[in-house]
Design a protein around this motif. Structure first.
Motif, PDB file in Angstrom:
ATOM      1  N   ILE A 132     -12.088   2.542   0.570  1.00  0.00           N
ATOM      2  CA  ILE A 132     -12.174   2.172  -0.841  1.00  0.00           C
ATOM      3  C   ILE A 132     -10.873   1.482  -1.232  1.00  0.00           C
ATOM      4  CG2 ILE A 132     -12.266   3.050  -3.204  1.00  0.00           C
ATOM      5  CD1 ILE A 132     -13.822   5.471  -2.052  1.00  0.00           C
ATOM      6  N   ALA A 133     -10.970   0.386  -1.985  1.00  0.00           N
ATOM      7  CA  ALA A 133      -9.781  -0.271  -2.527  1.00  0.00           C
ATOM      8  C   ALA A 133      -9.991  -0.486  -4.017  1.00  0.00           C
ATOM      9  CB  ALA A 133      -9.530  -1.592  -1.816  1.00  0.00           C
ATOM     10  N   ASP A 134      -9.308   0.306  -4.830  1.00  0.00           N
ATOM     11  CA  ASP A 134      -9.441   0.187  -6.285  1.00  0.00           C
ATOM     12  C   ASP A 134      -8.218   0.839  -6.927  1.00  0.00           C
ATOM     13  OD1 ASP A 134     -10.342   0.413  -9.075  1.00  0.00           O
ATOM     14  OD2 ASP A 134     -12.320  -0.025  -8.257  1.00  0.00           O
ATOM     15  N   ASP A 135      -7.627   0.178  -7.900  1.00  0.00           N
ATOM     16  CA  ASP A 135      -6.419   0.723  -8.523  1.00  0.00           C
ATOM     17  C   ASP A 135      -6.724   1.736  -9.610  1.00  0.00           C
ATOM     18  OD1 ASP A 135      -7.455  -1.453 -10.059  1.00  0.00           O
ATOM     19  OD2 ASP A 135      -5.587  -1.519 -11.201  1.00  0.00           O
ATOM     20  N   GLU A 136      -8.016   1.898  -9.978  1.00  0.00           N
ATOM     21  CA  GLU A 136      -8.380   2.853 -11.030  1.00  0.00           C
ATOM     22  C   GLU A 136      -8.806   4.184 -10.402  1.00  0.00           C
ATOM     23  OE1 GLU A 136     -11.434   1.105 -13.339  1.00  0.00           O
ATOM     24  OE2 GLU A 136     -10.181  -0.535 -14.077  1.00  0.00           O
ATOM     25  N   PRO A 175      -3.354  -4.832  -8.697  1.00  0.00           N
ATOM     26  CA  PRO A 175      -1.994  -5.347  -8.856  1.00  0.00           C
ATOM     27  C   PRO A 175      -1.465  -5.963  -7.556  1.00  0.00           C
ATOM     28  CG  PRO A 175      -1.983  -2.956  -8.648  1.00  0.00           C
ATOM     29  CD  PRO A 175      -3.419  -3.369  -8.754  1.00  0.00           C
ATOM     30  N   LYS A 176      -0.497  -6.849  -7.698  1.00  0.00           N
ATOM     31  CA  LYS A 176       0.214  -7.485  -6.583  1.00  0.00           C
ATOM     32  C   LYS A 176      -0.637  -8.524  -5.859  1.00  0.00           C
ATOM     33  CE  LYS A 176       2.929  -3.281  -5.775  1.00  0.00           C
ATOM     34  NZ  LYS A 176       3.267  -2.202  -4.803  1.00  0.00           N
ATOM     35  N   ALA A 225     -10.204   6.129   4.059  1.00  0.00           N
ATOM     36  CA  ALA A 225      -9.086   6.147   3.111  1.00  0.00           C
ATOM     37  C   ALA A 225      -9.538   5.586   1.764  1.00  0.00           C
ATOM     38  CB  ALA A 225      -7.920   5.329   3.652  1.00  0.00           C
ATOM     39  N   ALA A 226      -8.867   6.039   0.697  1.00  0.00           N
ATOM     40  CA  ALA A 226      -9.057   5.491  -0.642  1.00  0.00           C
ATOM     41  C   ALA A 226      -7.723   4.881  -1.069  1.00  0.00           C
ATOM     42  CB  ALA A 226      -9.498   6.572  -1.614  1.00  0.00           C
ATOM     43  N   CYS A 227      -7.670   3.573  -1.169  1.00  0.00           N
ATOM     44  CA  CYS A 227      -6.424   2.851  -1.398  1.00  0.00           C
ATOM     45  C   CYS A 227      -6.347   2.319  -2.825  1.00  0.00           C
ATOM     46  CB  CYS A 227      -6.321   1.675  -0.426  1.00  0.00           C
ATOM     47  SG  CYS A 227      -6.508   2.117   1.317  1.00  0.00           S
ATOM     48  N   LYS A 228      -5.121   2.254  -3.334  1.00  0.00           N
ATOM     49  CA  LYS A 228      -4.947   1.795  -4.719  1.00  0.00           C
ATOM     50  C   LYS A 228      -4.491   0.345  -4.818  1.00  0.00           C
ATOM     51  CE  LYS A 228      -0.266   3.743  -5.295  1.00  0.00           C
ATOM     52  NZ  LYS A 228      -0.150   4.347  -3.957  1.00  0.00           N
ATOM     53  N   ASP A 229      -4.177  -0.289  -3.677  1.00  0.00           N
ATOM     54  CA  ASP A 229      -3.840  -1.712  -3.713  1.00  0.00           C
ATOM     55  C   ASP A 229      -4.125  -2.353  -2.351  1.00  0.00           C
ATOM     56  OD1 ASP A 229      -1.492  -1.469  -1.945  1.00  0.00           O
ATOM     57  OD2 ASP A 229      -0.461  -0.580  -3.663  1.00  0.00           O
TER      58      ASP A 229
END
Length: 232
Positions: A8-12, A60-61, A33-37
């Motif tokens: 998962i890739a989500d900043d929320e 972000p970024k 993994a669950a990633c924030k960026d």
């Protein structure tokens, strides 16, 4: 069947939690993994063999689409976003599907089936029993997906092909009472063909009726009375 390893890739945080809850329900998926960026995603892709990426666009970024453009070898990708205007660019980058938030469990399954490339119906997907370690779940109501804390529930009432979930407000959700009971912790119990109660909200029993902490009075079904008394 071999499981699809996914990221998962989500900043929320809430968006990640919803996806994690959906993935747990599908026995053919394994969350790596669950990633924030995007940079966490790159790191995970270097360390693990990944089959599927659930990718938010607005991060972000480096955006989700920006990340895809940098990857020479990429897994199957399902975009998860609140922004429909990027759909064309997403499909130009060969994404498998494009999910607009908030999306239902049924729509999520359809996207996963596209990755699996199997001509299956939604009803034929193998769904694993929900683990009861969490203190909440997500329910679909109208076009929203609502986080529901178990302790906030007083009782649940059958309503045709829907249920009414009573907290400090009423939530109408398209599912049966029996199906919903399977998702609840052990302190929930069916006391009538039309009612499930939270035993932690039980105030008193008066004859064939229960009174809950919000002063709601419900009838105990004749065939459920012995089971209710045994629970106490």
């Amino acid at each position: 069947m071999e499981k699809l390893k996914c990221i998962i890739a989500d900043d929320e945080p809430i968006a990640r939690q919803i996806l994690e809850s959906y993935i747990k329900e599908i026995s053919s998926l394994e969350l790596v993994a669950a990633c924030k960026d995007a940079f966490e995603v790159m790191e995970q892709l270097q360390r693990n063999d990944v089959d599927l990426l659930f990718l938010d666009i607005n991060m972000p970024k480096l955006s989700g689409l920006g990340l895809l453009k940098t990857l020479q070898k990429k897994p199957s990708v399902i975009i998860t976003t609140a922004y429909p205007e990027h759909a064309v660019e997403g499909f130009e980058l060969s994404v498998t599907d494009y999910l607009l938030k908030p999306f239902s469990m049924e729509r999520f399954i359809q996207a996963v089936l596209k990755v699996q490339k199997k001509p299956m119906s939604i009803d034929s997907v193998s769904i694993s029993p929900k683990e009861k370690t969490e203190n909440f779940l997500f329910v679909k109501s109208d076009k929203k997906i609502i986080r529901l804390d178990f302790e906030s529930i007083y009782y649940v009432e059958a309503y045709g092909n829907y249920i009414k979930i009573f907290t400090d407000q009423m939530i109408l959700s398209p599912q049966t009472l029996s199906d919903f009971l399977e998702k609840l912790p052990e302190y929930f119990m069916r006391i009538h063909k039309s009612y499930i109660i939270n035993f932690n909200k039980l105030k008193l029993i008066d004859g064939n009726q229960v009174v809950l902490a919000n002063d709601k009075i419900l009838t105990i079904g004749k065939s459920y009375r012995k089971q209710v008394l045994k629970k106490i």
